[in-house]
Enzyme design. Structure first.
Site, PDB file in Angstrom:
ATOM      1  N   LYS A  22       0.833  -1.213   0.000  1.00 11.63           N
ATOM      2  CA  LYS A  22       0.000   0.000   0.000  1.00 11.63           C
ATOM      3  C   LYS A  22       0.859   1.252   0.000  1.00 11.63           C
ATOM      4  CE  LYS A  22      -1.663   1.961   3.978  1.00 11.63           C
ATOM      5  NZ  LYS A  22      -1.670   3.399   4.186  1.00 11.63           N
ATOM      6  N   ASN A  23       1.831   1.311   0.902  1.00 17.21           N
ATOM      7  CA  ASN A  23       2.541   2.580   1.077  1.00 17.21           C
ATOM      8  C   ASN A  23       3.520   2.884  -0.063  1.00 17.21           C
ATOM      9  OD1 ASN A  23       1.047   3.201   3.289  1.00 17.21           O
ATOM     10  ND2 ASN A  23       2.567   2.510   4.786  1.00 17.21           N
ATOM     11  N   ARG A  93      -3.975   9.719   3.994  1.00 18.07           N
ATOM     12  CA  ARG A  93      -2.769  10.484   4.270  1.00 18.07           C
ATOM     13  C   ARG A  93      -1.946  10.762   3.013  1.00 18.07           C
ATOM     14  NH1 ARG A  93      -2.008  13.837   7.908  1.00 18.07           N
ATOM     15  NH2 ARG A  93       0.135  14.479   8.011  1.00 18.07           N
ATOM     16  N   CYS A 117      -5.168   7.973   9.204  1.00 17.30           N
ATOM     17  CA  CYS A 117      -5.412   7.467  10.555  1.00 17.30           C
ATOM     18  C   CYS A 117      -4.992   8.493  11.594  1.00 17.30           C
ATOM     19  CB  CYS A 117      -4.612   6.173  10.767  1.00 17.30           C
ATOM     20  SG  CYS A 117      -5.222   4.799   9.807  1.00 17.30           S
ATOM     21  N   ARG A 122       0.384  14.903  13.046  1.00 12.60           N
ATOM     22  CA  ARG A 122       1.038  14.450  11.807  1.00 12.60           C
ATOM     23  C   ARG A 122       1.421  15.679  10.979  1.00 12.60           C
ATOM     24  NH1 ARG A 122      -1.641   8.923   9.517  1.00 12.60           N
ATOM     25  NH2 ARG A 122       0.393   8.817   8.536  1.00 12.60           N
ATOM     26  N   ASP A 125       5.685  19.704   8.057  1.00 13.56           N
ATOM     27  CA  ASP A 125       6.680  20.783   7.952  1.00 13.56           C
ATOM     28  C   ASP A 125       7.909  20.376   7.132  1.00 13.56           C
ATOM     29  OD1 ASP A 125       6.888  19.129  10.412  1.00 13.56           O
ATOM     30  OD2 ASP A 125       8.810  20.163  10.627  1.00 13.56           O
ATOM     31  N   ASP A 306       4.025   0.184  12.035  1.00 15.33           N
ATOM     32  CA  ASP A 306       2.789  -0.332  11.424  1.00 15.33           C
ATOM     33  C   ASP A 306       2.536  -1.797  11.772  1.00 15.33           C
ATOM     34  OD1 ASP A 306       2.470   2.156  10.357  1.00 15.33           O
ATOM     35  OD2 ASP A 306       3.137   1.634   8.347  1.00 15.33           O
ATOM     36  N   ILE A 328       7.472   6.433  17.092  1.00 12.02           N
ATOM     37  CA  ILE A 328       7.145   7.206  15.881  1.00 12.02           C
ATOM     38  C   ILE A 328       5.896   8.066  16.105  1.00 12.02           C
ATOM     39  CG2 ILE A 328       6.661   7.095  13.389  1.00 12.02           C
ATOM     40  CD1 ILE A 328       9.373   5.831  14.067  1.00 12.02           C
ATOM     41  N   ARG A 398      -8.928   0.161   3.978  1.00  9.57           N
ATOM     42  CA  ARG A 398      -7.997   1.121   3.383  1.00  9.57           C
ATOM     43  C   ARG A 398      -6.666   0.459   3.042  1.00  9.57           C
ATOM     44  NH1 ARG A 398      -6.512   5.533   6.904  1.00  9.57           N
ATOM     45  NH2 ARG A 398      -4.950   5.473   5.291  1.00  9.57           N
TER      46      ARG A 398
HETATM   47  N1  EPU Z   1       6.959  14.178  10.948  1.00  6.20           N
HETATM   48  C1  EPU Z   1       7.185  15.498  11.220  1.00  6.20           C
HETATM   49  N2  EPU Z   1       7.170  16.393  10.181  1.00  6.20           N
HETATM   50  C2  EPU Z   1       6.955  16.006   8.895  1.00  6.20           C
HETATM   51  C3  EPU Z   1       6.724  14.639   8.615  1.00  6.20           C
HETATM   52  C4  EPU Z   1       6.740  13.747   9.668  1.00  6.20           C
HETATM   53  O1  EPU Z   1       7.398  15.886  12.374  1.00  6.20           O
HETATM   54  O2  EPU Z   1       6.961  16.865   8.002  1.00  6.20           O
HETATM   55  C5  EPU Z   1       7.016  13.200  12.055  1.00  6.20           C
HETATM   56  C6  EPU Z   1       5.698  12.474  12.262  1.00  6.20           C
HETATM   57  O3  EPU Z   1       4.838  13.212  13.097  1.00  6.20           O
HETATM   58  C7  EPU Z   1       6.159  11.156  12.872  1.00  6.20           C
HETATM   59  C8  EPU Z   1       7.507  10.908  12.178  1.00  6.20           C
HETATM   60  O4  EPU Z   1       7.924  12.166  11.680  1.00  6.20           O
HETATM   61  O5  EPU Z   1       6.373  11.328  14.238  1.00  6.20           O
HETATM   62  C9  EPU Z   1       7.493   9.926  11.047  1.00  6.20           C
HETATM   63  O6  EPU Z   1       6.478  10.288  10.113  1.00  6.20           O
HETATM   64  P1  EPU Z   1       6.550   9.893   8.576  1.00  6.20           P
HETATM   65  O7  EPU Z   1       6.557  11.147   7.791  1.00  6.20           O
HETATM   66  O8  EPU Z   1       7.637   8.905   8.348  1.00  6.20           O
HETATM   67  O9  EPU Z   1       5.152   9.175   8.384  1.00  6.20           O
HETATM   68  P2  EPU Z   1       4.157   9.293   7.152  1.00  6.20           P
HETATM   69  O10 EPU Z   1       4.915   9.455   5.898  1.00  6.20           O
HETATM   70  O11 EPU Z   1       3.068  10.262   7.440  1.00  6.20           O
HETATM   71  C10 EPU Z   1       4.199   6.748   6.601  1.00  6.20           C
HETATM   72  C11 EPU Z   1       3.183   5.659   6.458  1.00  6.20           C
HETATM   73  C12 EPU Z   1       2.622   5.289   7.823  1.00  6.20           C
HETATM   74  C13 EPU Z   1       3.776   4.855   8.730  1.00  6.20           C
HETATM   75  C14 EPU Z   1       4.855   5.935   8.789  1.00  6.20           C
HETATM   76  C15 EPU Z   1       6.085   5.515   9.557  1.00  6.20           C
HETATM   77  C16 EPU Z   1       2.294   6.163   4.281  1.00  6.20           C
HETATM   78  C17 EPU Z   1       1.163   6.650   3.469  1.00  6.20           C
HETATM   79  N3  EPU Z   1       2.122   6.138   5.593  1.00  6.20           N
HETATM   80  O12 EPU Z   1       3.510   7.855   7.176  1.00  6.20           O
HETATM   81  O13 EPU Z   1       1.789   4.182   7.582  1.00  6.20           O
HETATM   82  O14 EPU Z   1       3.289   4.617  10.042  1.00  6.20           O
HETATM   83  O15 EPU Z   1       5.269   6.294   7.448  1.00  6.20           O
HETATM   84  O16 EPU Z   1       6.647   4.373   9.004  1.00  6.20           O
HETATM   85  O17 EPU Z   1       3.326   5.761   3.773  1.00  6.20           O
HETATM   86  C18 EPU Z   1      -0.050   2.758   7.909  1.00  6.20           C
HETATM   87  O18 EPU Z   1       0.212   2.248   6.799  1.00  6.20           O
HETATM   88  O19 EPU Z   1      -0.873   2.260   8.705  1.00  6.20           O
HETATM   89  C19 EPU Z   1       0.627   3.997   8.292  1.00  6.20           C
HETATM   90  C20 EPU Z   1       0.161   4.798   9.236  1.00  6.20           C
END
Ligand code: EPU
Length: 419
Positions: A22-23, A93, A117, A122, A125, A306, A328, A398
């Site tokens: 998915k991701n 997301r 979710c 989230r 920045d 995850d 995380i 999802r």
């Molecule tokens: N973060 C920031 N600023 C940013 C981006 C992230 O502070 O600009 C923080 C987040 O708040 C978090 C950490 O950095 O504490 C990591 O966030 P990340 O950006 O890696 O997460 P994401 O890209 O929003 C993806 C997956 C999530 C998975 C996380 C971590 C997708 C669509 N989602 O989210 O997947 O938990 O990486 O591996 O790829 C899921 O599939 O159930 C899911 C939630």
């Protein structure tokens, strides 16, 4: 309203085929916007996040043909809108990837704030910082993100935190930029590598994906006219591996990359389960009560957040007290209240949850609080004695293609029921 009704306990046995990730898929679909032409994506999971991604692409002017339930051909020749509708982007997301892809393709995009979710704050920045360093002007007003650039210019970009989304988004934006972009402190997840492989197949010049420094040499054009197959889903595979342990079953997973599953394999072995790596398949079995373990979620190659709730089910049933530290997300222990309704003894405090293992769980009505929590409750229901009813299936759908059919093939007594 639909619910899953599970009658347990059942030791799961047999073979399961893992879908595409998915991701990775939710980033590869927006990435096709960078192509001035057609491409075919295979091994797409047939899940609701993919269907919404397709609707957004069509809204922007892409033409999509479904070849079968797991393959589409996308023609991005005539992208003619720079507004992504908020009612679609707010539903998941990964809609934030439209930002990077459209900045690269059109130099302009208006996107509603991404949904997804509720796992705590989230912020985006780091995505915005990356776009700005590439020369874009980004503003956020009334729940909408506006991003505009004359021509993006490659730049060194240091990520303050390791972020999957920001790494991929900056990669998307910089593929067609003038000059070289270097992302430092990049995320290393298998889906980062997969998106880079996809873009390179289409003519991009990305090096170092899978390490913490990624170098993107901007190219003039992505050519398309190619077929790409999405990488197998590490998280779906991990879910079934942990289901084998929680139910004391014996499952062989096909279509998986065992290298991506090493952190899960290590923990399963530590708690007394068995794992046999056959290269492109993996067998997991467990014939005794699992032992306790301490887990800390970390960016790849650490233990994935995850799979934290699914591991939580296993540790609820373990012999002894285990601690999970979630590093995380701020709010990823909501499922523990639901597991406690099933007889688990879990105390969640801030970033830690303490799992005092019980001998058995008992069926109860429970609610998915997010996607992976929902999958964990399905696993708990199969391991538990009696009937479990799982609500809020929208979350599960999802990210998992036909979850109940896969578990049914492994012997579970599980039905989707409309109320
Ligand atoms: N973060 C920031 N600023 C940013 C981006 C992230 O502070 O600009 C923080 C987040 O708040 C978090 C950490 O950095 O504490 C990591 O966030 P990340 O950006 O890696 O997460 P994401 O890209 O929003 C993806 C997956 C999530 C998975 C996380 C971590 C997708 C669509 N989602 O989210 O997947 O938990 O990486 O591996 O790829 C899921 O599939 O159930 C899911 C939630």
């Amino acid at each position: 309203m639909e619910k899953l009704v599970v009658k347990g306990p059942t030791p799961l046995k047999g073979e399961v085929i893992i879908n595409g990730a998915k991701n990775a898929a939710v980033a590869i679909l927006p990435a096709t916007l960078l192509i001035d032409g057609c491409c075919t994506i295979e091994n797409l999971p047939n899940i609701s996040d993919i269907k919404i991604s397709c609707e957004i692409l069509e809204h922007l002017g892409a033409k999509i043909t479904w070849n079968n339930k797991n393959s589409i051909t996308i023609d991005s020749t005539n992208i003619n809108s720079t507004k992504a509708p908020i009612d679609l982007t707010s539903r998941f997301r990964a809609s934030y990837y439209i930002l990077g892809a459209m900045l690269g393709r059109m130099g302009e995009i208006e996107v509603g704030m991404p949904g997804g979710c509720k796992l705590g704050a989230r912020p985006i920045d780091q995505h915005i910082k990356g776009f700005e360093l590439l020369g874009a002007n980004v503003t956020v007003e009334k729940g909408t993100i506006y991003a505009k650039a004359k021509k993006l210019k490659g730049s060194p970009i240091y990520m303050d935190i390791v972020s999957v989304g920001a790494t991929i988004n900056v990669m998307l934006a910089s593929v067609l930029a003038n000059g070289t972009t270097i992302i430092d402190n990049a995320a290393k997840e298998p889906h980062i590598v997969d998106v880079a492989n996809f873009l390179n197949t289409m003519g991009a010049d990305i090096r170092g994906a899978g390490t913490d420094v990624i170098k993107i040499n901007g190219v003039e054009k992505l050519h398309g006219n190619a077929t790409y197959s999405v990488v197998p889903d590490q998280i779906e595979a991990g879910t079934f591996m942990l289901a084998a342990v929680a139910t004391r079953g014996d499952i062989t997973l096909k279509n998986c990359i065992t290298k991506h599953l090493e952190s899960i394999t290590a923990k399963i072995l530590e708690i007394g389960g068995n794992v046999q790596d056959n290269g492109d398949s993996i067998r997991v079995w467990c014939n005794k009560r699992p032992g306790k373990a301490n887990i800390k979620t970390l960016p790849y190659p650490g233990f994935p957040t995850d799979l934290q709730p699914q591991m939580g089910v296993v540790l609820s049933l373990a012999n002894g007290t285990s601690i999970i530290t979630e590093s995380i997300w701020d709010s990823r222990f909501q499922y523990t209240d639901e597991l406690n309704k099933m007889g688990a003894h879990i105390t969640a405090q801030g970033k830690n949850a303490f799992f005092e293992g019980v001998k058995r769980l008992s069926g109860a009505p429970v609610y998915s609080t997010d996607l992976r929590a929902g999958a964990a409750l399905v696993v708990a229901g199969i391991a538990a004695e009696g009937t479990t009813e799982i609500y809020n299936l929208g979350y599960i759908d999802r990210g998992y293609e036909k979850i109940e059919e896969k578990f049914k093939k492994l012997g579970a007594n599980i039905e989707r029921v409309s109320e």
